[in-house]
Design an enzyme around this catalytic site. Sequence first.
Site, PDB file in Angstrom:
ATOM      1  N   ARG A 130     -14.339 -33.645  77.266  1.00  0.00           N
ATOM      2  CA  ARG A 130     -15.312 -34.266  76.375  1.00  0.00           C
ATOM      3  C   ARG A 130     -15.251 -33.679  74.967  1.00  0.00           C
ATOM      4  O   ARG A 130     -15.854 -34.231  74.055  1.00  0.00           O
ATOM      5  CB  ARG A 130     -16.727 -34.095  76.937  1.00  0.00           C
ATOM      6  CG  ARG A 130     -16.995 -34.848  78.232  1.00  0.00           C
ATOM      7  CD  ARG A 130     -18.435 -34.646  78.670  1.00  0.00           C
ATOM      8  NE  ARG A 130     -18.731 -35.294  79.946  1.00  0.00           N
ATOM      9  CZ  ARG A 130     -19.100 -36.557  80.087  1.00  0.00           C
ATOM     10  NH1 ARG A 130     -19.212 -37.320  79.015  1.00  0.00           N
ATOM     11  NH2 ARG A 130     -19.363 -37.057  81.273  1.00  0.00           N
ATOM     12  N   ARG A 177     -26.817 -42.171  74.709  1.00  0.00           N
ATOM     13  CA  ARG A 177     -25.480 -41.847  75.217  1.00  0.00           C
ATOM     14  C   ARG A 177     -24.394 -42.299  74.250  1.00  0.00           C
ATOM     15  O   ARG A 177     -23.388 -41.610  74.071  1.00  0.00           O
ATOM     16  CB  ARG A 177     -25.268 -42.514  76.581  1.00  0.00           C
ATOM     17  CG  ARG A 177     -26.044 -41.877  77.720  1.00  0.00           C
ATOM     18  CD  ARG A 177     -25.893 -42.725  78.957  1.00  0.00           C
ATOM     19  NE  ARG A 177     -26.504 -42.119  80.124  1.00  0.00           N
ATOM     20  CZ  ARG A 177     -26.692 -42.770  81.272  1.00  0.00           C
ATOM     21  NH1 ARG A 177     -26.317 -44.042  81.374  1.00  0.00           N
ATOM     22  NH2 ARG A 177     -27.235 -42.162  82.300  1.00  0.00           N
TER      23      ARG A 177
END
Length: 216
Positions: free
Chosen positions: A88, A172
């Site tokens: 990520r 998100r």
Amino acid sequence: MNIILLGPPGAGKGTQANLLVDNHGMKQLSTGDMLRAAVKAGTEVGLEAKAVMERGELVSDAIVSALIDDELAAMDADTGAIFDGFPRTPAQAATLEEILAKHDRKLDLVVELVVDEEALVDRVTGRFTCANCGEGYHDRHKQPEVEGVCDRCGSTEFKRRKDDTEETVRTRMKEYRAKTAPILPVYEPRGIVHRVDGMASIDDVTTAIEKVLASA
């Protein structure tokens, strides 16, 4: 092949990963699934992760890296890996390179499922799954063929994620743009990044990914 599937939550990574598993015999390495499995199995890494989560803390990169290391060590050398949820960050991307090299593997492709935020809100807020087998459905786009009965296993129990709300989706998306998308420049100079329209139908997305795999 070893590939990274990128895209914000709701982009369809899980669906496409399952199809890659079914069609190519690859293994999906989802950090969330691996954490739950390790905790349930009571492995050394799982016990460490459980203790961290019980303290209400975030699981460290070191723990996630150890999980991936263990999974790759247990896999056959000719089985491809699909990385879902890791890396990520650029730091995690560097760690993944080290882990892959340790197991005589290399990263072949990074496939980003590109989405439209407004359409994603509609997609996520309407989705639900079979409580038994996990088959996915949607209020507007994919209802069971027989109302109230899962097409795959025949169960009549369904569930929705509590966090599938508009506010959560937009949060998100913001986090994805800020934290995960920056890893793309790490891979783009190597010519392995490919973007696919994640808002297309499942079949069309699958076809596009298959073309990317074939070209590589």
